[in-house]
Design a protein around this motif. Structure first.
Motif, short mmCIF file in Angstrom:
data_model
loop_
_atom_site.label_atom_id
_atom_site.label_comp_id
_atom_site.label_asym_id
_atom_site.label_seq_id
_atom_site.Cartn_x
_atom_site.Cartn_y
_atom_site.Cartn_z
N ARG A 100 0.91 -1.35 -0.12
CA ARG A 100 -0.01 0.04 -0.04
C ARG A 100 0.95 1.05 0.17
O ARG A 100 1.85 1.37 0.86
CB ARG A 100 -0.99 0.12 1.30
CG ARG A 100 -2.09 -1.20 1.16
CD ARG A 100 -2.87 -0.91 2.25
NE ARG A 100 -3.69 -2.35 2.23
CZ ARG A 100 -4.86 -2.48 1.82
NH1 ARG A 100 -5.14 -1.57 0.72
NH2 ARG A 100 -5.40 -3.82 1.87
N SER A 101 0.63 2.01 -0.95
CA SER A 101 1.47 3.35 -1.18
C SER A 101 3.11 3.06 -1.40
O SER A 101 3.79 3.55 -0.47
CB SER A 101 1.15 4.39 -0.03
OG SER A 101 -0.30 4.74 -0.25
N ARG A 246 5.22 3.81 -5.58
CA ARG A 246 4.30 3.92 -4.44
C ARG A 246 2.71 4.01 -5.05
O ARG A 246 1.91 5.02 -4.94
CB ARG A 246 4.65 5.46 -3.86
CG ARG A 246 5.94 5.36 -3.29
CD ARG A 246 6.21 6.64 -2.56
NE ARG A 246 5.58 6.41 -1.03
CZ ARG A 246 5.87 5.91 -0.01
NH1 ARG A 246 6.87 5.08 -0.12
NH2 ARG A 246 4.98 6.02 1.07
N ASP A 248 -1.18 3.07 -4.84
CA ASP A 248 -1.75 2.87 -3.72
C ASP A 248 -2.14 1.56 -3.24
O ASP A 248 -2.22 1.00 -1.89
CB ASP A 248 -3.19 3.82 -3.66
CG ASP A 248 -3.97 2.99 -4.87
OD1 ASP A 248 -3.55 2.30 -5.66
OD2 ASP A 248 -5.26 3.45 -4.87
#
Length: 271
Positions: A100-101, A246, A248
């Motif tokens: 995530r990210s 990065r 999401d």
């Protein structure tokens, strides 16, 4: 499956691709798939939301050494029929990574709980295919001899960017004598869809690796006094790129824990 480790290893080596996938699905296989279902192509996994899937597809096309795509799912689908009729992307690998990210947030034995209808899965060719050809040619593979994961490193070799995707190439390393290295170039060059010939020989410092014993993924192996390190582009590269780009959300395989497909290694040989 047999309880004796040597017998179990032999059984898995001769097992069909379907049998290995079902064993992963049931949780019977939880670790590295190297040496399982000999003869069948194994693949790295990278899964992204549909809105950035076109960008990753372009990234893979621009970086065919590290990201040779051998299969792609339809959005939200967990099957890729051209790679296997009874195949579930969300359950049939031993271990997954969830991002995530750009941050690794979890490792899971299956990803059904986080699967989404907008996800597109890419399966990327794996060096396990050309390793089989190397062994058949009489070339040694130290990580196989030692029963460990192959050594993998992030390099200073920049991948060609596409949209948000950019970052360093990851390489896998196998120690060989110079004569063996020449033979390995000839053998692996016949498998361009599973990384092909090496991208670098000797002098790890020239590609940003300062200490071969400090791996970024996998396990270190010793390089003998008469050997040189030989580096191939690696399908773990998307994980390096995820950390840089990065996005999401993303899902990948855990290094060494591959998807075993119904495709044969011989189908990918050229010449």
């Amino acid at each position: 499956m047999a309880s004796d480790p040597e017998t179990q290893s032999a059984d898995l080596a001769s097992a069909t691709s379907t049998a290995v996938r079902l064993a992963c699905r049931s949780g019977a296989i939880t670790g590295c798939t190297a040496g399982m279902a000999n003869g069948y192509v194994q693949g790295n996994l990278a899964v992204f939301p549909e809105r950035i899937a076109d960008n990753f597809r372009l990234f893979a096309e621009r970086n065919p050494k590290s990201c040779p795509v051998i299969g792609e799912s339809k959005p939200g689908r967990r099957d890729i029929p051209e790679l296997g009729l009874d195949l579930d992307i969300a359950t049939d690998l031993p271990l997954y990574r969830v991002w995530r990210s750009g941050e690794l947030v979890d490792e899971l034995p299956d990803v059904r709980s986080v699967w989404r209808d907008d996800l597109v899965a890419f399966v990327i060719g794996c060096s396990f295919s050309f390793e089989e050809a190397m062994l058949e040619a009489g070339l040694p593979l130290r990580h196989v001899e030692r029963g460990t994961h192959v050594a993998m490193y992030r390099t200073n070799i920049a991948c060609a960017p596409a949209g948000p995707f950019a970052g360093p190439m990851v390489v896998s390393m196998r120690p060989l004598t110079p004569a063996q290295a020449i033979q390995a170039v000839q053998v692996t060059a016949r498998y361009p869809q599973v990384h092909g010939a090496p991208v670098h020989l000797a002098r790890p410092d020239l590609i940003g690796i300062t200490d071969l014993q400090q791996v970024d993924y996998g396990d270190p192996v010793p390089v003998g006094p008469n050997e040189i390190p030989v580096f191939w582009a690696c399908g773990v590269t998307p994980q390096s790129v995820i950390a840089a780009a990065r996005p999401d959300f993303a899902i990948t395989h855990a290094p060494g824990c591959m998807l075993v497909t119904d495709r044969l290694n011989t189908e990918f040989a050229t010449g």
